[in-house]
Each structure stands twice: as C-alpha cells, then as structure tokens.
Design a protein around this motif. Sequence first.
Motif, PDB file in Angstrom:
ATOM      1  N   ALA A 261       0.828  -1.193   0.000  1.00  0.00           N
ATOM      2  CA  ALA A 261       0.000   0.000   0.000  1.00  0.00           C
ATOM      3  C   ALA A 261       0.856   1.232   0.000  1.00  0.00           C
ATOM      4  O   ALA A 261       1.969   1.218   0.476  1.00  0.00           O
ATOM      5  CB  ALA A 261      -0.911  -0.003   1.223  1.00  0.00           C
ATOM      6  N   GLY A 262       0.298   2.352  -0.459  1.00  0.00           N
ATOM      7  CA  GLY A 262       1.092   3.555  -0.608  1.00  0.00           C
ATOM      8  C   GLY A 262       2.173   3.267  -1.631  1.00  0.00           C
ATOM      9  O   GLY A 262       1.955   2.517  -2.553  1.00  0.00           O
ATOM     10  N   LEU A 263       3.334   3.843  -1.512  1.00  0.00           N
ATOM     11  CA  LEU A 263       4.419   3.494  -2.423  1.00  0.00           C
ATOM     12  C   LEU A 263       5.056   2.186  -2.018  1.00  0.00           C
ATOM     13  O   LEU A 263       5.622   1.477  -2.832  1.00  0.00           O
ATOM     14  CB  LEU A 263       5.479   4.597  -2.455  1.00  0.00           C
TER      15      LEU A 263
ATOM     16  N   ASN B 125       5.495  15.084  -2.568  1.00  0.00           N
ATOM     17  CA  ASN B 125       4.888  13.816  -2.154  1.00  0.00           C
ATOM     18  C   ASN B 125       5.929  12.784  -1.747  1.00  0.00           C
ATOM     19  O   ASN B 125       5.922  11.639  -2.194  1.00  0.00           O
ATOM     20  CB  ASN B 125       4.001  13.250  -3.265  1.00  0.00           C
ATOM     21  N   ILE B 126       6.835  13.185  -0.874  1.00  0.00           N
ATOM     22  CA  ILE B 126       7.871  12.274  -0.390  1.00  0.00           C
ATOM     23  C   ILE B 126       7.258  11.308   0.621  1.00  0.00           C
ATOM     24  O   ILE B 126       6.558  11.725   1.546  1.00  0.00           O
ATOM     25  CB  ILE B 126       9.025  13.050   0.260  1.00  0.00           C
TER      26      ILE B 126
ATOM     27  N   VAL C 215      17.887   7.478   1.847  1.00  0.00           N
ATOM     28  CA  VAL C 215      16.997   7.839   0.755  1.00  0.00           C
ATOM     29  C   VAL C 215      17.456   7.110  -0.497  1.00  0.00           C
ATOM     30  O   VAL C 215      18.637   6.827  -0.675  1.00  0.00           O
ATOM     31  CB  VAL C 215      16.984   9.364   0.501  1.00  0.00           C
ATOM     32  N   VAL C 216      16.483   6.782  -1.373  1.00  0.00           N
ATOM     33  CA  VAL C 216      16.829   6.097  -2.615  1.00  0.00           C
ATOM     34  C   VAL C 216      16.586   6.974  -3.829  1.00  0.00           C
ATOM     35  O   VAL C 216      17.117   6.713  -4.907  1.00  0.00           O
ATOM     36  CB  VAL C 216      16.064   4.760  -2.774  1.00  0.00           C
ATOM     37  N   ASP C 217      15.743   8.000  -3.668  1.00  0.00           N
ATOM     38  CA  ASP C 217      15.488   8.928  -4.750  1.00  0.00           C
ATOM     39  C   ASP C 217      14.830  10.164  -4.151  1.00  0.00           C
ATOM     40  O   ASP C 217      14.817  10.330  -2.934  1.00  0.00           O
ATOM     41  CB  ASP C 217      14.603   8.290  -5.835  1.00  0.00           C
ATOM     42  N   GLY C 218      14.287  11.031  -4.989  1.00  0.00           N
ATOM     43  CA  GLY C 218      13.676  12.250  -4.491  1.00  0.00           C
ATOM     44  C   GLY C 218      12.285  12.078  -3.959  1.00  0.00           C
ATOM     45  O   GLY C 218      11.632  13.069  -3.586  1.00  0.00           O
ATOM     46  N   HIS C 219      11.786  10.845  -3.884  1.00  0.00           N
ATOM     47  CA  HIS C 219      10.407  10.613  -3.448  1.00  0.00           C
ATOM     48  C   HIS C 219      10.287   9.595  -2.328  1.00  0.00           C
ATOM     49  O   HIS C 219       9.198   9.419  -1.786  1.00  0.00           O
ATOM     50  CB  HIS C 219       9.548  10.156  -4.637  1.00  0.00           C
ATOM     51  N   ASN C 220      11.350   8.906  -1.976  1.00  0.00           N
ATOM     52  CA  ASN C 220      11.270   7.824  -1.003  1.00  0.00           C
ATOM     53  C   ASN C 220      12.407   7.885   0.003  1.00  0.00           C
ATOM     54  O   ASN C 220      13.577   7.858  -0.372  1.00  0.00           O
ATOM     55  CB  ASN C 220      11.304   6.467  -1.716  1.00  0.00           C
TER      56      ASN C 220
END
Length: 455
Positions: free
Chosen positions: A5-7, A49-50, A64-69
């Motif tokens: 669920a979610g990302l 929307n991180i 962190v793995v990218d600009g969103h997670n």
Amino acid sequence: MAATAGLIAGLVLPSSAQARGVIRDAETEGLIRDYAAPIFRSAGLGSQNIKIHLVNDQNFNAFVVDGHNMFMHAGTLLISETPNQVIGVIAHETGHITGGHLARLRSQVARMQSTALALQLLGLAAMVGGGLAGVPNAGQIGMGAMAGGTDAAMRSFMAYRQTEESSADQAAMKFLDATGQSGRGMLETFDVLADKLRGIQGINPYLMSHPLPQTRMAQLRALVEASPHYDVKDSPELQYRHDLVRAKLSGFLEKPDAALNRYRQDETLAGDYARAIATYRKSGVDAAMPYIDKLIAAQPNGPISMRSRDSFCSKADAGRKPSLPCSTRLRSPPTEALIQIMLAQAMLSTEDNRYLDEVIRNLRKALVREPQSAMGYRQLAMAYGRKGDQAKSEGARRNFLARASLASAEAYFYEGRLREAKMMAKRAQDGLPGGTPQWLRAQDILDFQMPTRKK
C-alpha cells in the motif's frame, strides 16, 4: 494475504519478527508525517509527495533512494528518546535529496508505478506473504511488513561520500533553523552513534553509510550550537505521541516478554500502551482490552487511543460471527485508510453478506488514500465476487465478477506479480464495457512493461 500500500505496501508480511520488511501503521506514519512536513516545506519539497517508509529492523538507520522515497528503520524511533532526534535524521536525509546526491537512481525509480516493482528493480525486495511482524494471524493493529532484501543491497544505497554527508549536515541545520527547531537532537544522535563506533563491536549500519570523522563532528557541533534555536524543546504533546509510538513498536517488534519487561516499571500511558500490545500478542484481545480502555479513559478524544481501539476491534471482529459486536460499539467509524481496510477484512470474515455494500463503499474510499494497497484490493475482489454470486441477472453477475477480476489484477500488480496481474486484467476486460475507466485501467496493466536494468 500478502499486500502492498502507498508506495510501499502494507501487510505483505514476513513470518519472522526480525525479517526485513516495511511496516505499515497509521499512528506511526501520522507521527512521522508530522515530523517531516515542516522540514519538507522549508526545503521546498512540500509538494513533492515524499514518502517515508518504516523498515522492520531494530537497528538505527535511515537512507533515501530517490527524491520521493525515504526509509527509516523502526530502531531509529525505538532508540530516539525525543522527537527532535528523529526530526534531525529526517532533516539530514532531506539534505541528501535537495543536494541531488541520488540523481543516478532517481531516473530509474521515477519510472516505476509501484514500489513493489521498484524494489525488485533495485534489488531490495522479494515479494512474499506471511504473518504480522512475527505474530500469527496477519493484520493486527494496523501493522505489517513487506519482505525486504539483503544487507548488501541496502548498503549499496547508503554509500555516500564524505562531502555529501557534510553538505547534508549543513542543509539539515538550514531546514531546522527555518522551522524554529533545534539541531541538538541531530547532534545527540551522531554523538551516540560515534561512541558506538569507537566501541568497535556492534557497529550500526547507519555508521557504515554515514561515517563520522572528528572534523565533521566538530563542524556539525559548531553549526548546532550557533543556532538561535539550540535550546528549543519538543512540545509535550509531540513528546507524548513519540513515547506512545515507541511503546507500540516495542510491543510489536520485540518479544512480548521483552516488551513487558522494558515497560515493567513505566506507569505512564506509554507503558500501558506497550503492555496492551505485548499482552495482546501473548494472551489475546480480551486480555489486552482493559489497557486500551484505560488509555481511552485517560484521553477520551485522543486520536491514537481511538485508532487503537478501532484496530483491536477490527481484529476481534474477525473471529465473531455472524455480527460485529465490537465494531458497532465504536463511537465513530474509523477514518484511517489502513484501519478501514482491516475492518473490511473483519466484516468479510463474518461471511454475512448484509455487509457487502458497506464493505465495498468503505474499501473504495480507503483505496483513494491508499491507492496501491494490495490488501485493500484483495478484500474488494472478494466483496465483488460475493456480490456476483448473489446477483439475480446474468448481466449484473458478469459486471461484479469483472470488477472482482480487476481488483485482483490491481492486487497482483502492486505485489509485483505481473504475470498474474495481466492474466486477471485480461479476464476483467472480457466482462467490462470497452472504453470505461475500469476497462482502461485493465489495459494499463496489460500494457505495463518492467523497465530493464542499465548495464
């Protein structure tokens, strides 16, 4: 049933309490969002929307793995005694995002439509189902975990250069100052970790990716102590919520006897919370409910207390047929999407078809807020399937079963099981009118191709 669920999805659960995975829990996620929101806004990332995902690991770590997670180990919350210490970690990791330190991964991860698939691409996850953080009968109290990958894969994301660490420290202080918060918690955290490093044994994984040379520590200390907000303290309300979440994580992630021993002399509400969960895991719902009632009596309108009651009720209802005595006594319907999904699961388990329309209505609302919840889609598929079995006309039956197939396709998709997802999407299209939103969504799944690795 396994789910995401979610990302990163909720309730795809490993069978061992120590298994790596991503925990889903409404209370904890809400607290972390509140910690992060001012930092993200001050960094100019408020609209990005991180997502912050909680990893089922009791070590102190974040990356962190990218600009969103962003990923944070549960141990970060368990070990941090104050909100400010966690906020400092979030500020530091945000510095990596704003510094562009992860551009190499961002282009690949941005192409993914589900984190389950992204984690496969990045070598972090093998999608499996199981039980809740080592607890039989998945779904208790809104917590779950997704099976994760190897230490080597995770460490590959954390190999930052020294210059990037110093840059992230400076950015973190900028964000903390902009929000009127102290950097003392960040400094305290790194001091504790540096002491452990000097002790050689039990080196924390955070230290392996965030080395702490004396020059860097001296620079960080100078920045923190020069801040006009150095003496700012966390609010009592935020500290209270922090203590409760730590208690909850202890109750779930540690062995019940270990959690009970940890809070043995703690007479605060956090102590009652830990005892409620540990007792629940050890002895069942009925034994735990007095502790939850005590929490509600202390703060009748406390959102954490009421969500906990809702969650306990959802699980308690699952074994009660044909009615829902616990849920119907709730003062108000649950509003958290994860708990709505669990309650739907409990209602479906009664096998009372009078609840089907309510289940479908609530699941559709929940899936607006948790649009990648494989568990939610599985419950929706079950509900539509039962509606199809009840249908009196062939047209209605065909429509409900097609919707059930589409919901199953969504569930498989967010679990990263593309072959099964495409099979169910094709079955859904066979029963749906062409060109409708549902038919087009099925086509999206059929058209999806896993991005290939770049050598």
